[in-house]
Design a protein around this motif. Structure first.
Motif, short mmCIF file in Angstrom:
data_model
loop_
_atom_site.label_atom_id
_atom_site.label_comp_id
_atom_site.label_asym_id
_atom_site.label_seq_id
_atom_site.Cartn_x
_atom_site.Cartn_y
_atom_site.Cartn_z
N GLN A 1 13.70 8.63 9.97
CA GLN A 1 14.53 7.88 10.91
C GLN A 1 15.16 6.66 10.22
O GLN A 1 16.31 6.32 10.47
N GLU A 2 14.39 6.00 9.38
CA GLU A 2 14.93 4.85 8.66
C GLU A 2 16.07 5.28 7.75
O GLU A 2 17.11 4.60 7.64
N PHE A 3 15.91 6.46 7.08
CA PHE A 3 16.99 6.96 6.22
C PHE A 3 18.25 7.24 7.03
O PHE A 3 19.37 6.90 6.63
N LEU A 4 18.08 7.90 8.23
CA LEU A 4 19.24 8.20 9.06
C LEU A 4 19.93 6.92 9.52
O LEU A 4 21.16 6.84 9.55
N ARG A 5 19.11 5.88 9.92
CA ARG A 5 19.73 4.62 10.34
C ARG A 5 20.49 3.98 9.19
O ARG A 5 21.59 3.45 9.36
N ASP B 1 23.71 5.97 8.61
CA ASP B 1 24.75 5.64 9.60
C ASP B 1 25.33 4.26 9.34
O ASP B 1 26.54 4.04 9.48
N ARG B 2 24.45 3.30 8.99
CA ARG B 2 24.97 1.96 8.72
C ARG B 2 25.92 1.95 7.53
O ARG B 2 27.00 1.36 7.58
N LYS B 3 25.53 2.64 6.45
CA LYS B 3 26.38 2.67 5.25
C LYS B 3 27.69 3.41 5.50
O LYS B 3 28.76 2.99 5.05
N LEU B 4 27.59 4.54 6.25
CA LEU B 4 28.80 5.31 6.58
C LEU B 4 29.75 4.48 7.42
O LEU B 4 30.98 4.52 7.24
N LYS B 5 29.15 3.68 8.34
CA LYS B 5 29.99 2.81 9.19
C LYS B 5 30.69 1.74 8.35
O LYS B 5 31.88 1.48 8.52
N GLN B 6 29.93 1.16 7.40
CA GLN B 6 30.55 0.15 6.52
C GLN B 6 31.69 0.76 5.71
O GLN B 6 32.76 0.15 5.56
#
Length: 802
Positions: free
Chosen positions: A349-353, A356-361
Motif C-alpha cells: 500500500q505504501e508503494f502504491l501511495r 500515485d504521488r510521484k505520478l501526480k507530480q
C-alpha cells in the motif's frame, strides 16, 4: 617607680620621631571623577613656576584641588572632617582617581588613589618611576614616612585657609589660643596629660589593691600561734590510730589464713552446685526436645496423607501443561506469519501511495510544461531557428553569386536566361525562409528546453508505470507465499478453542501443584523423627542418673560450706574495722598536712607582707609624681602655656616685619601676650596704631584686620616650615598654598599689591607659593596662572592662561 621612669611612661603619648624630611615640593596633579572634576584633567595641573595663582569664580572648584592633595596622600579632606563628615565614596566616584607627583629632596614620587569601576579602592606609589609594593595600609604608612607628617601636620604646614586668617582676629582670646594649639599641634601635651591621668588612676588603684592585700594577709598571719598550738593534739591522735591499725591488720591476716584452708572444700561445693544446676537444665531441655520431636513425627504423618491426595488431584498436570505449550507455540508462529503478511501488505500500500504521488507530480510537471509551450509566441525551436538562419545565409550567398555571374556573363544571353531562372527560384525560397526567420525570438530557446523537459517527463512516466507492474507482481508473490505458510501452520479455530480450555484447566491445577511441592519440601525437612526420638530419650535417662549421684555427694560438702561462710563473714568484719581505722589515720594525717601547709603559707604571707610594704612605699612616690605631672606640669598653665610663651616672641618679631611690608610701614609693631580668661587662658593681639598707642586687633577696620591676620599667619607658616622634624607633627615643607587669604577686603589699589609682594617674598622660604583667589587683578601679577571654571553641566574645567 623613679621619676624618670614615670616621665617615660607618659611620653608614650607623643609620636615617635621619623627621619628628617627635605621638603614637599608639588609638581603636578591629575584628577578624574573627583568631586566636580568628572573628566580627566588634560593635561595635568602643573606648577612649573615658583609663583602660581589658581583663579576662578566662587564655587568653580578651586579649593577642591587642595582636597584632592590630602585625599591622595591621607584619604582625608575638609569634606570628610567634622562637621561635614562626608564619606570618601561620596567625593570620588567609581572609576575616579587623583594622581599627585611631588619631589622630596632629589627624589620624585608619584601617588595615585582612587576606585575601580567595581568600587574597589586602590593606592599606587612609585619612587623615581619604580613602583613600591605592599598593601594599601603599608603604602599609606610609607607615604607618611616619606612626608614625615600626619594629616593634621601636613595641612597646618602646607595650607593657609581663609577661615584661619579670619579666626586669628576673633574677639575672644581663648579662640586665638585654640588656633595656636591647632596649628602648632600643642594638643600633644593634652594627650600627655590624659596619659598621666590614666597612669595616676592605675597607680592609685594598685596602691589601694596593695593596701587591701597587706591587710588581708595580716589578718591571716594573726592566726599563726593558734594553729601551732593545735599541732601537738593532732600528732598524739595520729600515733594512737596507727597502733590500732597494726592490731587489726594482724587479726585480718589470721582470718585470711583460716579462709584459705576452707577454700578447697568451698570450690568443691560450688562445682557440685553448678553441676547439679547444669544437669537440671539439660534434663529440661531434653524433655522439651522429646516433646517437640514427637509433635514433628505426627506432623510428618499428616504431610504424607496430604501428598497422596494432592498427587491424585494433579496427576494430569504435566500432560495438560505439555499440550498447552505445544498449542501456544503454534499460536505464536501463526501470529508471527500474520504479522509478516500485514507488513508485506502495508509495504504494498505504501508503494502504491508513493507511485500515485510521484505520478501526480510528473503529470503536474508535464501539464505545466505544455501550458508554458502554448503561451509562447513562436513555434520555432532553437534547432529549427539555427537551420532557418543557415538556409537564409546560404540563399543570400547564392543570390549574390548569381548577381556576380550575371554581371560577368552579360554577353551570354543563353546563360543569362538560366541564371535568371535560378535567381527567381532562390528568391522564392529565401522569402519562404525569411517568413520562418521572422518567427524566431528569445522564446525559441525556451521552446527547445520545454520540449526536452516534456520528453523527459513522458519517459519518466513510462518508467514509473513499468516499475509499478514489476513491484506489484513481487508484492503479490510475497503475500501468496505468506498465506501458504499460514495455512501450513494449521492454527484453526478448534486449536484456538482447545488452547483456551487447557489454560483454564492449568489455572485451576497450578495452586494444587504448588501446594504439593511445598508439602514435599516440608516432609523432606522434617527427616526421620523415630531415630532422633530414641537418641533423645537415651540422653535424658543418662542425665537423670548423673544428677542423682551429684545430689548424694552434696551432703558431705554442706557442713564445710557453712564453716566457710562463717569465716568469710568474720574476715569481712575485720576488713571493715581495718578500713575505718585506716581512714581515721588518713584523716588525721590529712589534717596534719593541711595544718603544716597553712602554717607555711601564713609564714610566707608574713614574708610577702614585708616585701609589699616596701613596694607600697615606692608606689606612693610614683603616685605623688604623677599627681604633679597631671595637675601642674601638663596642665594648661604648665607645659602648654610654656610652649606658647616660647613661640610668641619669635612670631611677634616676624609678624611685625610682615605687617610693615603689608601696610607699607603704616603699621609695624605687633605684640602677642597671654592672659587669664575665666577658668582658662587666651592670647591678646595688640598693634601699635598711628597714634603711638597699642590697640587690640578687634578695633581695626576690615581691611586692616586682614593685613594684621595675614602678617601673623605668614609668620606662623614660616615658623612651621622652618621647624625641625619632630615625629609626624612638624617637618620642613617647601610648598605653601594660600586659599583666598581674605584678599577681597583689601584696598585694590595699594593693599593688594603689597599683599602680593609679600607673597613673593615668602618665596625665600618656599620653593612653590600657590595662591587660590577669585580676584582677577591679583591673578594677573603671577607668572603662572591657572583658571578653573564651571561648565553648564556643572563640571569643573582647568585651563592655563598665558
Amino acid at each position: 617607680m623613679k621619676a624618670d621612669e614615670a616621665v617615660e611612661s607618659v611620653s608614650e603619648a607623643v609620636p615617635e620621631s621619623a627621619a628628617s624630611g627635605t621638603g614637599f615640593v608639588i609638581e603636578e596633579i591629575e584628577l578624574k571623577g573627583f568631586m566636580r572634576y568628572l573628566e580627566r584633567t588634560e593635561p595635568p595641573i602643573r606648577f612649573p613656576e615658583k609663583f602660581t595663582v589658581i583663579t576662578g569664580k566662587t564655587g568653580a572648584g578651586k579649593s577642591s584641588i587642595l582636597d584632592a592633595i590630602t585625599f591622595v596622600l591621607y584619604k582625608a579632606t575638609t569634606r570628610t572632617d567634622p562637621p561635614a563628615n562626608a564619606t570618601i565614596n561620596e567625593i570620588c566616584r567609581p572609576g575616579g582617581y587623583v594622581r599627585v607627583a611631588f619631589r622630596q629632596g632629589e627624589t620624585r614620587y608619584e601617588v595615585k588613589r582612587g576606585f575601580t569601576s567595581k568600587k574597589e579602592a586602590y593606592l599606587e606609589l612609585a619612587r623615581d618611576g619604580e613602583p613600591i609594593g605592599g598593601s594599601i595600609p603599608e603604602r599609606e604608612h610609607a607615604i607618611r614616612d616619606i612626608l614625615g607628617l600626619d594629616y593634621a601636620g601636613f595641612t597646618n604646614s602646607t595650607f593657609v585657609r581663609q577661615e584661619e586668617m579670619k579666626d586669628l582676629g576673633s574677639q575672644r582670646g581663648s579662640d586665638r589660643l585654640l588656633i595656636f594649639q591647632k596649628l602648632f599641634r600643642l594638643e600633644t601635651f593634652e594627650r600627655a596629660q590624659e596619659r598621666a591621668k590614666e597612669r595616676h588612676a592605675e597607680v592609685h588603684a594598685q596602691v589601694e589593691s596593695q593596701e587591701r592585700e597587706i591587710a588581708t594577709r595580716a589578718e591571716r598571719v594573726s592566726k599563726l600561734p593558734e594553729l601551732a598550738a593545735g599541732m601537738e593534739g593532732l600528732e598524739r591522735e595520729s600515733t594512737e590510730s596507727a597502733a590500732r591499725v597494726a592490731g587489726l591488720a594482724r587479726q585480718t591476716d589470721d582470718a585470711i589464713a583460716r579462709l584459705k584452708e576452707l577454700e578447697s572444700k568451698h570450690s568443691e561445693y560450688l562445682k557440685a552446685e553448678s553441676s547439679i544446676a547444669q544437669h537440671g537444665r539439660r534434663i529440661a531441655e531434653l524433655d522439651a526436645k522429646i516433646a517437640s520431636v514427637t509433635a514433628e513425627a505426627e506432623r510428618a504423618e499428616r504431610l504424607k496423607a496430604e501428598i497422596f491426595l494432592l498427587e491424585e488431584e494433579t496427576k494430569d498436570f504435566e500432560r495438560f501443561q505439555e499440550d498447552g505449550e505445544r498449542l501456544k507455540d503454534i499460536q505464536q508462529r501463526h501470529q508471527l506469519r500474520l504479522k509478516d503478511r500485514e507488513a508485506a501488505y502495508q509495504r504494498q500500500q505504501e508503494f502504491l501511495r508513493e507511485h500515485d504521488r510521484k505520478l501526480k507530480q510528473l503529470s503536474e510537471k508535464l501539464f505545466a510544461a505544455e501550458r508554458r509551450v502554448a503561451e509562447l509566441k513562436t513555434d520555432i525551436t532553437k534547432e529549427q531557428a539555427f537551420e532557418f538562419l543557415r538556409q537564409d545565409g546560404a540563399l543570400e550567398e547564392r543570390l549574390a553569386r548569381i548577381e556576380k555571374e550575371v554581371a560577368w556573363l552579360a554577353d551570354r544571353p543563353d546563360i543569362l536566361k538560366e541564371l535568371d531562372l535560378d535567381r527567381r527560384k532562390a528568391g522564392i525560397l529565401r522569402e519562404r525562409v525569411q517568413t520562418d526567420v521572422a518567427k524566431i525570438s528569445g522564446d525559441s530557446f525556451l521552446l527547445s528546453e520545454l520540449r526536452r523537459q516534456i520528453d523527459d517527463v513522458k519517459a519518466e512516466i513510462r518508467t514509473v508505470n513499468e516499475t509499478k507492474s514489476a513491484r506489484l507482481a513481487e508484492f503479490d508473490a510475497q503475500l501468496e507465499s505468506v498465506d501458504r505458510e499460514v495455512a501450513k501452520i494449521g492454527f484453526t479455530d478448534d486449536a484456538r478453542k482447545r488452547l483456551g480450555e487447557v489454560r483454564e484447566i492449568l489455572v485451576k491445577l497450578r495452586p494444587r501443584r504448588d501446594a504439593l511441592e511445598e508439602t514435599k519440601r516440608n516432609l523432606r525437612a522434617s527427616g526421620d523423627a523415630s531415630k532422633v526420638l530414641e537418641e533423645l530419650r537415651r540422653q535424658a535417662e543418662s542425665a537423670r542418673e548423673e544428677l542423682e549421684a551429684l545430689e548424694a555427694s552434696m551432703a558431705d560438702l554442706t557442713a564445710a560450706e557453712r564453716a566457710y561462710g562463717a569465716a568469710k563473714d568474720g574476715l569481712e568484719g575485720l576488713q571493715r574495722d581495718l578500713s575505718d581505722a585506716r581512714s581515721a589515720v588518713s584523716l588525721t594525717e590529712g589534717l596534719l598536712t593541711e595544718r603544716r601547709r597553712a602554717i607555711a603559707e601564713l609564714r610566707e604571707d608574713d614574708r610577702r607582707n614585708a616585701e609589699a610594704t616596701a613596694k607600697l612605699k615606692s608606689m606612693f612616690q610614683e603616685r605623688e609624681l604623677l599627681a604633679i605631672l597631671k595637675d601642674q606640669v601638663f596642665h594648661k598653665k604648665g607645659v602648654v602655656m610654656f610652649a606658647v610663651h616660647q613661640l610668641l616672641p619669635g612670631l611677634q618679631i616676624e609678624a611685625s616685619r610682615n605687617l610693615a611690608d603689608l601696610t607699607d610701614g603704616r603699621f609695624s609693631k605687633i605684640r602677642l601676650e597671654t592672659y587669664e580668661e575665666g577658668k582658662g587662658h587666651g592670647i591678646r593681639i595688640l598693634v601699635e596704631g598711628v597714634d603711638g598707642l597699642w590697640h587690640d586687633v578687634g578695633e581695626f577696620s576690615g581691611g586692616e584686620k586682614t593685613q594684621i591676620n595675614a602678617a601673623l599667619r605668614f609668620a606662623i607658616a614660616k615658623e612651621l616650615a622652618s621647624m625641625p622634624q619632630v615625629g609626624r607633627t612638624y617637618a620642613r615643607m617647601k610648598t605653601l598654598f594660600i586659599d583666598e587669604g581674605d584678599i577681597g577686603s583689601l584696598d585694590p589699589a595699594v593693599s593688594r599689591d603689597l599683599f602680593v609682594g609679600k607673597l613673593f617674598k615668602m618665596g625665600e622660604f618656599f620653593d612653590k607659593v600657590i595662591l587660590i583667589t577669585h580676584i582677577e587683578d591679583v591673578a594677573e601679577k603671577f607668572p603662572g596662572r591657572i583658571r578653573v571654571s564651571m561648565t553648564p553641566k556643572q563640571e569643573s574645567r582647568v585651563e592655563y592662561l598665558p
